[in-house]
Design an enzyme around this catalytic site. Sequence first.
Site, PDB file in Angstrom:
ATOM      1  N   CYS A   1      -7.308 -12.777 -23.016  1.00 49.01           N
ATOM      2  CA  CYS A   1      -8.121 -11.935 -23.883  1.00 49.01           C
ATOM      3  C   CYS A   1      -9.610 -12.234 -23.724  1.00 49.01           C
ATOM      4  O   CYS A   1     -10.256 -12.786 -24.623  1.00 49.01           O
ATOM      5  CB  CYS A   1      -7.680 -12.130 -25.329  1.00 49.01           C
TER       6      CYS A   1
ATOM      7  N   PRO B   1     -16.586 -33.866   2.313  1.00 45.23           N
ATOM      8  CA  PRO B   1     -16.277 -32.436   2.274  1.00 45.23           C
ATOM      9  C   PRO B   1     -15.084 -32.125   1.361  1.00 45.23           C
ATOM     10  O   PRO B   1     -14.096 -32.850   1.335  1.00 45.23           O
ATOM     11  CB  PRO B   1     -15.913 -32.118   3.731  1.00 45.23           C
TER      12      PRO B   1
ATOM     13  N   TYR C   1     -11.066 -25.551  -5.606  1.00 47.96           N
ATOM     14  CA  TYR C   1     -11.591 -25.152  -6.918  1.00 47.96           C
ATOM     15  C   TYR C   1     -10.774 -23.994  -7.503  1.00 47.96           C
ATOM     16  O   TYR C   1     -11.305 -23.088  -8.137  1.00 47.96           O
ATOM     17  CB  TYR C   1     -13.095 -24.815  -6.819  1.00 47.96           C
TER      18      TYR C   1
ATOM     19  N   TYR D   1     -18.536 -18.172 -11.488  1.00 46.09           N
ATOM     20  CA  TYR D   1     -19.609 -18.147 -10.486  1.00 46.09           C
ATOM     21  C   TYR D   1     -19.796 -16.772  -9.847  1.00 46.09           C
ATOM     22  O   TYR D   1     -20.408 -16.682  -8.782  1.00 46.09           O
ATOM     23  CB  TYR D   1     -19.287 -19.100  -9.322  1.00 46.09           C
TER      24      TYR D   1
END
Length: 418
Positions: free
Chosen positions: A343, A274, A371, A316
């Site tokens: 930018c 995990p 993440y 995502y």
Amino acid sequence: MQSFNYRDGELYVEGLSARALAAEFDTPCYVYSRAALEGALNEYQQALEGIPHLVCYAVKANSNLAVLEVLARQGAGFDIVSVGELERVLAAGGDPAKVVFSGVAKKASEMARALEVGIHCFNLESAAELEVLNQVATEMDKVAPISVRVNPDVDARTHPYISTGLKENKFGVTMDEALRMYQRGAELPNIDIQGLDCHIGSQLTELSPFIDAIERQLSLVDQLQSQGITIHHLDIGGGLGVRYRDETPPSIASYIEAVRTAIGDRPLQLVLEPGRSIAANAGILLTRVEYTKQTPERNFALIDAAMNDMIRPALYQAWLDIKTVSQRSEGEVLDWDLVGPVCETADFLGKERPLNIEAGELLSVFGAGAYGFVMSSNYNTRGRAAEVLVDGERAHLARERETIEELLRLEHRLPADS
Ligand SMILES: *Cc1c(COP(=O)(O)O)cnc(C)c1O
């Protein structure tokens, strides 16, 4: 225990106010809660009580040394995908005998280092990799423990970029190929067949894909046994989802309960990998509103965190909860687009968020512990954010903010005579 909560309208991380943390460490800044990390790992360990198991935290989710050390001290093993992550685990005091090595393209040099320190298992993802590992092990006069990562062709029903268990994905091998790899592995003197591995994706919010995958793994275990090849551990990967917004993932306890039922009384050690379900909700990203800019179409809040600090919304379409650090009673709630200084039009952390803010406001991006920092970059020559670990009423600077000097350090101007 709730590690992140509001007291008298102010956000706290364990015993410290987020405002005080921002004042001390500046923004943007990742803040992790030690208690939240330990709590999530404990949930796994408690649910697994009574059966042989190894929880190998997926280092890639958050690889800060202090985070790894917190988990190592609680008995965690580690799932790594590079020799760099292996060195992190060792530097954090992790036990190499509890490390599993995943990844589709391990280099011979990476295998050699892992053999040298004595890891628990190599999770192989191709027949070619098996041959290279055998060669490396032979040269070192070592025996390499292996499992084969199968691709069970189940749909994890998650975002396509984080789905890994479909036959069109690059990960793992088919059941038939796995069988051939085990037969070949059984003939190789420097290969020791230990386990069977699988990881079907990330942020799964349903149990059925996990159970389908495990059932396919178990039928291969039985098939191998009938050919005289014994599998000692079943690695079911990571992937359990978390709540970012309104998702309703199974709890760790109910996930493990379902896994235990599926495995029955087979004498298998259970290995888990995990990442997100341990780290995601153990971290926030603190950021400050530099300016507000209202156009006829939109209300923009220009914040000091950007896609280089947290890329998940851009990559995502991830939705992360964003709240003000101080809850205000005056002022007006408007829909704000929270955009950074980079930018790119994809540089946003949230869109159309009903918030009551003005310039200078501190914001907290929740669910940022996994993440987050690990996927950050120096795009636009932005130094990476600081990382802080809170433990009760103590704040530990777990990673310093990168300076411009550090960003330029590895680069060289033209030779003087050019
Ligand atoms: C990324 C990854 C994990 C962790 O996945 P989470 O969704 O963060 O739990 C586990 N195993 C492998 C092989 C991975 O690539």
